[in-house]
Scaffold this motif. Structure first.
Motif, short mmCIF file in Angstrom:
data_model
loop_
_atom_site.label_atom_id
_atom_site.label_comp_id
_atom_site.label_asym_id
_atom_site.label_seq_id
_atom_site.Cartn_x
_atom_site.Cartn_y
_atom_site.Cartn_z
N MET A 1 0.97 -1.32 -0.11
CA MET A 1 -0.03 -0.04 -0.10
C MET A 1 0.94 1.10 0.02
O MET A 1 0.65 2.48 -0.66
N SER A 2 2.17 1.30 0.69
CA SER A 2 2.90 2.61 0.77
C SER A 2 3.30 2.91 -0.64
O SER A 2 3.88 3.88 -0.77
N GLY A 3 3.60 1.99 -1.64
CA GLY A 3 4.01 2.14 -2.93
C GLY A 3 2.96 2.23 -3.85
O GLY A 3 3.41 2.23 -4.81
N ARG A 4 1.70 2.45 -3.55
CA ARG A 4 0.54 2.68 -4.35
C ARG A 4 0.03 4.13 -4.33
O ARG A 4 -1.05 4.40 -4.53
N ALA A 5 0.77 5.23 -4.36
CA ALA A 5 0.30 6.38 -4.25
C ALA A 5 -0.24 6.71 -5.48
O ALA A 5 0.02 6.69 -6.60
N VAL A 6 -1.27 7.68 -5.41
CA VAL A 6 -2.08 8.29 -6.64
C VAL A 6 -2.00 9.93 -6.49
O VAL A 6 -2.01 10.44 -5.27
#
Length: 126
Positions: A45-50
């Motif tokens: 989740m920490s690498g899935r910024a939008v």
């Protein structure tokens, strides 16, 4: 020659509330959106910024209006009282996966209106 096959899926976009809204001009408008980048590639989740971008488009003419959101939260579009005249507008949200650049968009139809006061009624028999 080496070929690296890399799949990609655009992020999902969900609006909180109805996709078509009638709002009072005097109340302004606030719309929330939620974008999530895919986890199909195993990213945490920490690498899935939008990132979010908002556009206001006149639903009749297709013209883009120079109206920016006043919200500090990128997931929300906010415009104060009187920012939109009565009419029909498409509020378009674009969500971009910060890691891969994949994007998706969606829209909410806004119909700002003015409520006129009820006419006074005459009292008979006084």
């Amino acid at each position: 020659m080496r070929l690296k096959v890399q799949g990609g899926t655009p992020p999902t976009l969900t609006f909180v509330g109805a996709r078509e809204r009638t709002v009072l001009v005097a109340d302004g408008v606030e719309v929330d959106a939620r974008g999530v980048a895919t986890s199909c590639d195993g990213r945490p989740m920490s690498g899935r910024a939008v990132s979010y971008a908002w556009d206001v488009v006149d639903a009749v003419t297709g013209a883009r209006l120079p109206l920016a959101s006043s919200s500090r939260d990128a997931r929300k579009f906010a415009a104060g009282a009187g920012a939109l005249a009565p009419g029909a507008y498409d509020l378009v949200a674009t969500v971009v996966d910060d890691a891969y650049g994949f994007a998706t968009n969606g829209s909410v139809r806004l119909r700002p209106c003015v409520v006129l006061p009820k006419p006074a009624t005459a009292v008979r028999g006084l």
